[in-house]
Design an enzyme around this catalytic site. Structure first.
Site, PDB file in Angstrom:
ATOM      1  N   HIS A 267       0.869  -1.188   0.000  1.00 55.34           N
ATOM      2  CA  HIS A 267       0.000   0.000   0.000  1.00 55.34           C
ATOM      3  C   HIS A 267       0.906   1.239   0.000  1.00 55.34           C
ATOM      4  O   HIS A 267       1.571   1.504  -0.995  1.00 55.34           O
ATOM      5  CB  HIS A 267      -0.928  -0.104   1.217  1.00 55.34           C
ATOM      6  CG  HIS A 267      -2.075   0.865   1.244  1.00 55.34           C
ATOM      7  ND1 HIS A 267      -2.462   1.612   0.172  1.00 55.34           N
ATOM      8  CD2 HIS A 267      -2.925   1.209   2.252  1.00 55.34           C
ATOM      9  CE1 HIS A 267      -3.494   2.364   0.494  1.00 55.34           C
ATOM     10  NE2 HIS A 267      -3.791   2.142   1.759  1.00 55.34           N
ATOM     11  N   HIS A 306      -2.697  -2.434  -9.919  1.00 56.88           N
ATOM     12  CA  HIS A 306      -3.627  -1.827  -8.969  1.00 56.88           C
ATOM     13  C   HIS A 306      -4.891  -2.648  -8.912  1.00 56.88           C
ATOM     14  O   HIS A 306      -5.316  -3.194  -9.944  1.00 56.88           O
ATOM     15  CB  HIS A 306      -3.957  -0.383  -9.395  1.00 56.88           C
ATOM     16  CG  HIS A 306      -4.512   0.436  -8.292  1.00 56.88           C
ATOM     17  ND1 HIS A 306      -5.852   0.407  -7.965  1.00 56.88           N
ATOM     18  CD2 HIS A 306      -3.923   1.274  -7.411  1.00 56.88           C
ATOM     19  CE1 HIS A 306      -6.046   1.211  -6.941  1.00 56.88           C
ATOM     20  NE2 HIS A 306      -4.894   1.743  -6.576  1.00 56.88           N
ATOM     21  N   ASP A 362       2.574   5.243  -7.123  1.00 55.69           N
ATOM     22  CA  ASP A 362       3.843   5.105  -6.419  1.00 55.69           C
ATOM     23  C   ASP A 362       5.042   4.990  -7.348  1.00 55.69           C
ATOM     24  O   ASP A 362       6.177   5.083  -6.900  1.00 55.69           O
ATOM     25  CB  ASP A 362       3.792   3.871  -5.508  1.00 55.69           C
ATOM     26  CG  ASP A 362       2.887   4.109  -4.323  1.00 55.69           C
ATOM     27  OD1 ASP A 362       2.989   5.194  -3.738  1.00 55.69           O
ATOM     28  OD2 ASP A 362       2.076   3.233  -4.007  1.00 55.69           O
TER      29      ASP A 362
HETATM   30  N1  ACO Z   1       4.453  -7.158 -10.810  1.00 57.00           N
HETATM   31  C1  ACO Z   1       4.319  -8.382 -11.375  1.00 57.00           C
HETATM   32  N2  ACO Z   1       3.168  -9.044 -11.427  1.00 57.00           N
HETATM   33  C2  ACO Z   1       2.106  -8.471 -10.877  1.00 57.00           C
HETATM   34  C3  ACO Z   1       2.158  -7.205 -10.253  1.00 57.00           C
HETATM   35  C4  ACO Z   1       3.392  -6.532 -10.239  1.00 57.00           C
HETATM   36  N3  ACO Z   1       3.525  -5.335  -9.704  1.00 57.00           N
HETATM   37  N4  ACO Z   1       0.935  -6.880  -9.778  1.00 57.00           N
HETATM   38  C5  ACO Z   1       0.140  -7.908 -10.084  1.00 57.00           C
HETATM   39  N5  ACO Z   1       0.836  -8.860 -10.752  1.00 57.00           N
HETATM   40  C6  ACO Z   1       0.314 -10.102 -11.308  1.00 57.00           C
HETATM   41  C7  ACO Z   1       0.073 -11.147 -10.233  1.00 57.00           C
HETATM   42  O1  ACO Z   1       1.183 -11.987 -10.049  1.00 57.00           O
HETATM   43  C8  ACO Z   1      -1.111 -11.879 -10.816  1.00 57.00           C
HETATM   44  O2  ACO Z   1      -0.656 -12.730 -11.835  1.00 57.00           O
HETATM   45  P1  ACO Z   1      -1.309 -14.187 -12.042  1.00 57.00           P
HETATM   46  O3  ACO Z   1      -2.727 -13.912 -12.481  1.00 57.00           O
HETATM   47  O4  ACO Z   1      -0.478 -14.840 -13.068  1.00 57.00           O
HETATM   48  O5  ACO Z   1      -1.261 -14.875 -10.699  1.00 57.00           O
HETATM   49  C9  ACO Z   1      -1.932 -10.790 -11.490  1.00 57.00           C
HETATM   50  O6  ACO Z   1      -0.972  -9.801 -11.860  1.00 57.00           O
HETATM   51  C10 ACO Z   1      -2.999 -10.168 -10.587  1.00 57.00           C
HETATM   52  O7  ACO Z   1      -2.358  -9.683  -9.402  1.00 57.00           O
HETATM   53  P2  ACO Z   1      -3.037  -9.678  -7.963  1.00 57.00           P
HETATM   54  O8  ACO Z   1      -1.967  -9.677  -6.918  1.00 57.00           O
HETATM   55  O9  ACO Z   1      -4.042 -10.780  -7.897  1.00 57.00           O
HETATM   56  O10 ACO Z   1      -3.812  -8.287  -8.011  1.00 57.00           O
HETATM   57  P3  ACO Z   1      -4.339  -7.478  -6.766  1.00 57.00           P
HETATM   58  O11 ACO Z   1      -5.422  -6.622  -7.275  1.00 57.00           O
HETATM   59  O12 ACO Z   1      -4.631  -8.386  -5.633  1.00 57.00           O
HETATM   60  O13 ACO Z   1      -3.076  -6.612  -6.342  1.00 57.00           O
HETATM   61  C11 ACO Z   1      -1.531  -4.871  -6.044  1.00 57.00           C
HETATM   62  C12 ACO Z   1      -2.927  -5.271  -6.563  1.00 57.00           C
HETATM   63  C13 ACO Z   1      -1.342  -5.313  -4.593  1.00 57.00           C
HETATM   64  C14 ACO Z   1      -1.390  -3.356  -6.104  1.00 57.00           C
HETATM   65  C15 ACO Z   1      -0.460  -5.555  -6.955  1.00 57.00           C
HETATM   66  O14 ACO Z   1      -0.627  -5.125  -8.287  1.00 57.00           O
HETATM   67  C16 ACO Z   1       0.949  -5.303  -6.470  1.00 57.00           C
HETATM   68  O15 ACO Z   1       1.453  -6.032  -5.587  1.00 57.00           O
HETATM   69  N6  ACO Z   1       1.645  -4.254  -7.050  1.00 57.00           N
HETATM   70  C17 ACO Z   1       2.976  -3.917  -6.592  1.00 57.00           C
HETATM   71  C18 ACO Z   1       2.893  -3.119  -5.305  1.00 57.00           C
HETATM   72  C19 ACO Z   1       2.406  -1.699  -5.527  1.00 57.00           C
HETATM   73  O16 ACO Z   1       2.855  -0.996  -6.422  1.00 57.00           O
HETATM   74  N7  ACO Z   1       1.488  -1.250  -4.651  1.00 57.00           N
HETATM   75  C20 ACO Z   1       0.940   0.084  -4.687  1.00 57.00           C
HETATM   76  C21 ACO Z   1      -0.506   0.087  -5.082  1.00 57.00           C
HETATM   77  S1  ACO Z   1      -1.113   1.743  -5.192  1.00 57.00           S
HETATM   78  C22 ACO Z   1      -1.381   2.201  -3.610  1.00 57.00           C
HETATM   79  O17 ACO Z   1      -1.528   1.457  -2.694  1.00 57.00           O
HETATM   80  C23 ACO Z   1      -1.398   3.599  -3.357  1.00 57.00           C
END
Ligand code: ACO
Length: 434
Positions: A267, A306, A362
């Site tokens: 987050h 996201h 971010d």
């Molecule tokens: N890098 C690589 N792969 C990713 C990323 C990433 N940043 N984000 C998602 N994926 C992939 C997952 O591995 C998953 O792949 P799969 O279907 O093959 O298993 C798919 O994309 C879906 O991802 P989820 O984790 O299920 O998506 P969710 O909606 O739960 O997560 C989140 C969203 C937590 C923001 C995620 O994209 C992430 O971890 N991003 C990196 C951290 C980040 O930048 N956070 C800031 C968010 S903005 C904020 O809070 C202000």
């Protein structure tokens, strides 16, 4: 005429049920009447991460994740970032309308005159170890405010308003004190002649000068960053504020809960992780290898993806545009070219394209914060300050919602059914395990 209802057939019993659809949602409690027998608790929906569950009705922030749209009270974020101030935006979030000139003056006066914190808070800060993370200090000290303002538990309108003003006014002071403590610097008090962001820079960076003069470009950049971070509907930390606040605890404790949620690397901690990631990558030629590792599941591309945006995060777009202006008055950030190339490559890569992973807020914010001279540990703190107005708008809406009861989800129990206690001498695996 089409009926605004959902018909459900329970194939276990053959019975048919009808649930009203209101504002695009059915009420989860309507599922309860779907039972196999009289002693059945009724059907539930299972949604551990709130993937498709509305926890409230809200009139504050609208997001269309597919189109990359973000609006506060109907106003597009692009217009607010260009034309509003952070305090004007905070007023909008809390009151529902943009302030008139008189309202804005009054609101600004109130916030400006509540920036000081009780001197005892300094002792509290001093208790932290020199290398304590400022976010840990912020979480604890904002919770400690509840002991200074016990009247905050009362839910009447005036008391509520006073706590809102105090929190928006004092968060930058706590943040600046936490920063100066970690640097071993004497605390600097607020200067009421300065703007909200100008004063924050003053409390952070003032040294021996009689009057601190913030750089107008940096002051404005921080103002825009604060507007962009002010609210984001039911994100993890806002949900924490609403959930904890639903117990009718005072807003200091509810905001402390939100701040704790924001601390997590998925987050508010993500921009810190972005910079660490860019530092590890180190140079543009190492990007393909890094992307390969991400695709193999060895870590994530931080600052990408996201839960709601399946398009470019509109906040990231604004920050990216602002970067050049900021870097014209600061040292250029050597990590920027790596970030730009990483984005370019990722946006062409099938892995990211097919999962609709785009830069989020971010991805670029950390680079700007670093250029403004903030250490990485301060990044989530810089998020918490402006998000306070959003948390409080959501908290206030929750407190005034006649439908809001204490937030208490249900569970799908998968543990053992009733069994008899086994005395300690007879607890070999066979005696206990079914
Ligand atoms: N890098 C690589 N792969 C990713 C990323 C990433 N940043 N984000 C998602 N994926 C992939 C997952 O591995 C998953 O792949 P799969 O279907 O093959 O298993 C798919 O994309 C879906 O991802 P989820 O984790 O299920 O998506 P969710 O909606 O739960 O997560 C989140 C969203 C937590 C923001 C995620 O994209 C992430 O971890 N991003 C990196 C951290 C980040 O930048 N956070 C800031 C968010 S903005 C904020 O809070 C202000």
């Amino acid at each position: 005429m089409t009926r605004e209802t959902l018909t459900i057939i329970d194939n276990r019993t053959g019975k048919t049920y009808e649930a009203p659809i209101e504002h695009g949602a059915i009420r989860a409690t309507d599922l309860r009447k779907i039972r196999i027998s009289e002693d059945d608790f009724g059907l539930m929906s299972y949604d551990p991460a709130f993937m498709n569950t509305a926890s409230c009705r809200s009139t504050i922030t609208y997001i269309d994740g597919d189109k990359g749209i973000l609006r506060y009270r109907g106003y597009p974020i692009e217009q607010l970032a260009k034309r509003s101030t952070y305090l004007g935006t905070a007023y909008l979030l809390l009151h529902g309308e943009l302030p008139t000139a008189t309202e804005l003056n009054d609101w600004t006066w109130q916030i400006t005159h509540h920036t000081w914190i009780h001197e005892n808070m300094k002792k509290f800060m001093d208790g932290f170890h020199h290398d304590a993370h400022p976010m840990g200090m912020l979480i604890s000290s904002v919770a400690a405010f509840s002991t200074f303002y016990p009247e905050a538990k009362d839910g009447n309108r005036e008391t509520r308003h006073l706590q809102i003003v105090r929190l928006i006014a004092k968060m930058p002071t706590l943040a600046a004190f936490a920063y100066r403590h970690s640097r071993g610097l004497p605390y600097a008090y607020a200067d009421n002649d300065l703007t909200y962001t100008g004063n924050f820079l003053n409390m952070l960076f003032k040294t021996t000068e009689v009057k601190y003069k913030p750089d107008p470009i940096l002051e404005k950049a921080l103002e825009v960053l604060f507007i962009l971070h002010a609210d984001h509907e039911q994100n993890c930390s806002t949900n924490a504020v609403r959930s904890v606040g639903s117990s009718q605890v005072d807003p200091y404790c509810a905001v402390a809960a939100g701040t704790a949620a924001l601390y997590g690397p998925l987050h508010g901690g993500a921009n810190e992780e972005v910079l660490k990631m860019l530092q590890v990558i180190g140079s543009k030629d190492r990007i393909p290898e890094f992307i390969k590792q991400v695709k193999e599941g060895k870590g994530r591309l931080m600052g990408f993806g996201h839960r709601v945006y399946k398009n470019y995060d509109p906040r990231a777009k604004i920050i990216k545009q602002m970067a050049d202006e900021v870097f014209s008055v600061t040292r250029p950030n050597p990590l920027l070219p790596i970030a730009l190339e990483l984005e370019r490559i990722a946006l062409q890569d099938e892995y990211f394209v097919s999962r609709r992973l785009y830069p989020n807020v971010d991805f670029y914010s950390g680079l700007i914060y670093q250029a403004l001279n903030f250490p990485m540990e301060m990044f989530p703190v810089l998020f918490a300050i402006p998000r306070t107005s959003g948390w409080l708008a959501q908290w206030q809406e929750m407190r005034l919602d006649p439908e809001q009861k204490i937030a208490r989800p249900r569970q799908v129990y998968l543990g053992p059914s009733e069994r008899d206690y086994v005395p300690i001498g007879r607890r070999d695996a066979g005696a206990q395990r079914p």
